[in-house]
Design an enzyme around this catalytic site. Sequence first.
Site, PDB file in Angstrom:
ATOM      1  N   HIS A  99       0.848  -1.191   0.000  1.00 17.30           N
ATOM      2  CA  HIS A  99       0.000   0.000   0.000  1.00 17.30           C
ATOM      3  C   HIS A  99       0.884   1.241   0.000  1.00 17.30           C
ATOM      4  O   HIS A  99       1.934   1.244   0.637  1.00 17.30           O
ATOM      5  CB  HIS A  99      -0.917   0.021   1.234  1.00 17.30           C
ATOM      6  CG  HIS A  99      -2.053   0.979   1.078  1.00 17.30           C
ATOM      7  ND1 HIS A  99      -1.948   2.297   1.408  1.00 17.30           N
ATOM      8  CD2 HIS A  99      -3.301   0.804   0.574  1.00 17.30           C
ATOM      9  CE1 HIS A  99      -3.091   2.891   1.125  1.00 17.30           C
ATOM     10  NE2 HIS A  99      -3.931   2.013   0.617  1.00 17.30           N
ATOM     11  N   ASP A 128      -7.985  -5.346   0.062  1.00 15.37           N
ATOM     12  CA  ASP A 128      -8.502  -6.076  -1.094  1.00 15.37           C
ATOM     13  C   ASP A 128      -8.204  -7.561  -1.035  1.00 15.37           C
ATOM     14  O   ASP A 128      -8.893  -8.372  -1.646  1.00 15.37           O
ATOM     15  CB  ASP A 128      -7.919  -5.495  -2.396  1.00 15.37           C
ATOM     16  CG  ASP A 128      -8.532  -4.151  -2.713  1.00 15.37           C
ATOM     17  OD1 ASP A 128      -9.726  -3.992  -2.455  1.00 15.37           O
ATOM     18  OD2 ASP A 128      -7.809  -3.271  -3.202  1.00 15.37           O
TER      19      ASP A 128
HETATM   20  N1  CMC Z   1       4.208  -7.490  -5.054  1.00 19.00           N
HETATM   21  C1  CMC Z   1       5.540  -7.462  -5.248  1.00 19.00           C
HETATM   22  N2  CMC Z   1       6.313  -6.370  -5.115  1.00 19.00           N
HETATM   23  C2  CMC Z   1       5.694  -5.217  -4.785  1.00 19.00           C
HETATM   24  C3  CMC Z   1       4.305  -5.158  -4.567  1.00 19.00           C
HETATM   25  C4  CMC Z   1       3.564  -6.345  -4.702  1.00 19.00           C
HETATM   26  N3  CMC Z   1       2.240  -6.360  -4.505  1.00 19.00           N
HETATM   27  N4  CMC Z   1       3.954  -3.896  -4.239  1.00 19.00           N
HETATM   28  C5  CMC Z   1       5.073  -3.170  -4.267  1.00 19.00           C
HETATM   29  N5  CMC Z   1       6.141  -3.977  -4.591  1.00 19.00           N
HETATM   30  C6  CMC Z   1       7.524  -3.564  -4.675  1.00 19.00           C
HETATM   31  C7  CMC Z   1       7.792  -2.810  -5.961  1.00 19.00           C
HETATM   32  O1  CMC Z   1       8.207  -3.668  -6.994  1.00 19.00           O
HETATM   33  C8  CMC Z   1       8.861  -1.840  -5.542  1.00 19.00           C
HETATM   34  O2  CMC Z   1      10.095  -2.526  -5.560  1.00 19.00           O
HETATM   35  P1  CMC Z   1      11.460  -1.718  -5.960  1.00 19.00           P
HETATM   36  O3  CMC Z   1      11.633  -0.688  -4.869  1.00 19.00           O
HETATM   37  O4  CMC Z   1      12.506  -2.792  -5.952  1.00 19.00           O
HETATM   38  O5  CMC Z   1      11.227  -1.118  -7.310  1.00 19.00           O
HETATM   39  C9  CMC Z   1       8.523  -1.518  -4.080  1.00 19.00           C
HETATM   40  O6  CMC Z   1       7.775  -2.645  -3.605  1.00 19.00           O
HETATM   41  C10 CMC Z   1       7.687  -0.257  -3.910  1.00 19.00           C
HETATM   42  O7  CMC Z   1       6.601  -0.333  -4.812  1.00 19.00           O
HETATM   43  P2  CMC Z   1       5.872   0.954  -5.430  1.00 19.00           P
HETATM   44  O8  CMC Z   1       5.173   0.523  -6.676  1.00 19.00           O
HETATM   45  O9  CMC Z   1       6.833   2.094  -5.512  1.00 19.00           O
HETATM   46  O10 CMC Z   1       4.820   1.273  -4.313  1.00 19.00           O
HETATM   47  P3  CMC Z   1       3.587   2.198  -4.505  1.00 19.00           P
HETATM   48  O11 CMC Z   1       3.378   2.876  -3.223  1.00 19.00           O
HETATM   49  O12 CMC Z   1       3.713   3.040  -5.716  1.00 19.00           O
HETATM   50  O13 CMC Z   1       2.415   1.147  -4.834  1.00 19.00           O
HETATM   51  C11 CMC Z   1       0.624  -0.336  -4.666  1.00 19.00           C
HETATM   52  C12 CMC Z   1       1.445   0.739  -3.953  1.00 19.00           C
HETATM   53  C13 CMC Z   1      -0.595  -0.665  -3.822  1.00 19.00           C
HETATM   54  C14 CMC Z   1       0.144   0.204  -6.033  1.00 19.00           C
HETATM   55  C15 CMC Z   1       1.504  -1.581  -4.895  1.00 19.00           C
HETATM   56  O14 CMC Z   1       1.931  -2.083  -3.646  1.00 19.00           O
HETATM   57  C16 CMC Z   1       0.794  -2.680  -5.694  1.00 19.00           C
HETATM   58  O15 CMC Z   1       0.831  -2.653  -6.927  1.00 19.00           O
HETATM   59  N6  CMC Z   1       0.141  -3.662  -4.988  1.00 19.00           N
HETATM   60  C17 CMC Z   1      -0.656  -4.671  -5.647  1.00 19.00           C
HETATM   61  C18 CMC Z   1      -2.015  -4.110  -6.043  1.00 19.00           C
HETATM   62  C19 CMC Z   1      -2.932  -3.896  -4.858  1.00 19.00           C
HETATM   63  O16 CMC Z   1      -3.085  -4.776  -4.009  1.00 19.00           O
HETATM   64  N7  CMC Z   1      -3.582  -2.722  -4.827  1.00 19.00           N
HETATM   65  C20 CMC Z   1      -4.586  -2.401  -3.784  1.00 19.00           C
HETATM   66  C21 CMC Z   1      -4.182  -1.304  -2.876  1.00 19.00           C
HETATM   67  S1  CMC Z   1      -5.211  -1.219  -1.410  1.00 19.00           S
HETATM   68  C22 CMC Z   1      -6.794  -0.748  -1.980  1.00 19.00           C
HETATM   69  C23 CMC Z   1      -6.830   0.628  -2.546  1.00 19.00           C
HETATM   70  O17 CMC Z   1      -6.435   1.576  -1.843  1.00 19.00           O
HETATM   71  O18 CMC Z   1      -7.315   0.796  -3.651  1.00 19.00           O
END
Ligand code: CMC
Length: 432
Positions: A308, A366
Site C-alpha cells: 500500500h 482487497d
Molecule cells: N508485489 C511485489 N512487489 C511489490 C508489490 C507487490 N504487490 N507492491 C510493491 N512492490 C515492490 C515494488 O516492486 C517496488 O520494488 P522496488 O523498490 O525494488 O522497485 C517496491 O515494492 C515499492 O513499490 P511501489 O510501486 O513504488 O509502491 P507504490 O506505493 O507506488 O504502490 C501499490 C502501492 C498498492 C500500487 C503496490 O503495492 C501494488 O501494486 N500492490 C498490488 C495491487 C494492490 O493490491 N492494490 C490495492 C491497494 S489497497 C486498496 C486501494 O487503496 O485501492
Amino acid sequence: MSKDTVTIRDNRNNREVEFPILHGSEGPAVFDITHLYRDLGLFTLDPGFRSTASCKSDITFIDGEEGILLYRGYPVEQLVDRCDHLEVCYLLLNGELPTDAENKEFRRIVTNHTMMHEQLAQMYRGFRRDAHPMAILVGVVGALSAFYHDSIDIRDPRHRLVSAFRIIAKMPTIAAAAYKYYMGQPFMYPKNELTYAENFLHMMFATPCGEYKVSPVMARAMDQIMILHADHEQNASTSTVRLAGSSQANPFAAISAGVGSLWGPAHGGANEAVLKMLREIGSVERIPEFIKRAKDPNDPFRLMGFGHRVYKNFDPRAQILRKTAKEILDAMGYVYDPLFHIALELEKIALEDEYFVRKKLYPNVDFYSGVILSAMGIPTNMFTVIFAVSRSIGWIAQWNEMIGSDEGIGRPRQLYTGHARRDVPPSGLKED
Ligand code: CMC
C-alpha cells in the site's frame, strides 16, 4: 526568521525564500508553496504525489506507520462495531454522527431516492451482455448527469446535499442492475424496509419468482465491507473526483470519473485481481513459484492484495476483514475452501519472506474482501463494483467539501521534456 517556516535557497542566484509551515490536527505538517513560482520562478516535481498534499480536508485521516484510519476523528474499528453504513455515510457527509432523529430522517430521505429513472434503466440495453459491470457503472453513473443537470446549482449547499442523497441511494440500485443485466435476469426494485446492505443483496440475488431471505451474516459482512471502503482520504479515485469536479462539472460526471479511476488493478480493481491470482496459483505447492516471480525485478508480476502506498506496517481495514473472512466461511459452512487455504498460506509465506518484510508489503483490504465476496457467492467481476458502491459516499463527501471551499480549479503544471520550438516544413510533411 520564524521557526515555523522552511527556507529554500536557490543556489543559482543565492536567493532565499521562506515558506510557512502549516499544521493539521494530526499527521505531518506541510509547507505551503503556493507562491513558489511567483517568488522563485520554479515549479516542484512530484509525480505520484509521494510528498504532496493536494488539498486541505477535514474528512479522513490515515497514519500509515501506525495503521490508523479515522473518519471525522472516529477510529474505523469502532465505527464497524457500533454503527451501520448509513450512519457512517451521515458522519462522512455532515462531520458528526447523527442523533436518533437525524438518523431516522436521513434513512427516510435516502430510501426515497433508491429507485432509478425508468429511462436510465433502458440505457443498460445498449451494453453488450458480457460487458464488465464496471464499464456499465462508468456509463450509467455518468448518465445520471443527463437526469440531474440544469436543476443543480452546485454553489447551493442544499443542492449539493440532494446530489449526495441521490448518489448514496442510487449506487446500489445501479450496481445491482449491472449484475442482473450481465446475468440476463430482470432488475429488482429496491425494498425500502431493508437496511442499505440488505437492500443491495436483495437487488443482487432476489428474483421475481420467489421469496429471497437476506442472510444476516452476509448482510453484516457486506455492511462491514461498505464501512471499511467508505473513504480513504486523497487516493487516486477520490483525487480524480475532486479534480474533475473542480472545473464545476456536474457531480455525477465527476463521480463517474472516479469510478473509472477505481477500476485499475493498482487501486480498487485489486480485489478482482486477487481472486484471479489465487485461481491461477491453484494449489499451495505453487505459491513459491509466484513469490519468486513477485520478487524478480525483471518480471512485472506483483502479488495482488499486497502493499500500500500509505500503510507501511499494516492495513487496519485488512485486520478487521481477516476476522470477518473466517467468520463468513464458518457461517457459510465452508469446511475447507481451497482458495481461502491458498490465501492463508500465501499470507503466511509473504509475511515471513525477507523481501516482503524489508519492503513492508503487507496484505491490504482487497486481499480479504476478495475472499469474503467470493465466499458470499458474488461473481469476481462485481468485486470492484462493490468497492465503488461503498466509496461513493467518500467521493461525494470530498466533492462537497471541495466545492464548498475556495480551492478553485485544479491545474497541475509539468516539467516539459519534449522538442523545443521548431518550424513545420513547407511541405507540411516530415522531410526524409
Ligand atoms: N508485489 C511485489 N512487489 C511489490 C508489490 C507487490 N504487490 N507492491 C510493491 N512492490 C515492490 C515494488 O516492486 C517496488 O520494488 P522496488 O523498490 O525494488 O522497485 C517496491 O515494492 C515499492 O513499490 P511501489 O510501486 O513504488 O509502491 P507504490 O506505493 O507506488 O504502490 C501499490 C502501492 C498498492 C500500487 C503496490 O503495492 C501494488 O501494486 N500492490 C498490488 C495491487 C494492490 O493490491 N492494490 C490495492 C491497494 S489497497 C486498496 C486501494 O487503496 O485501492
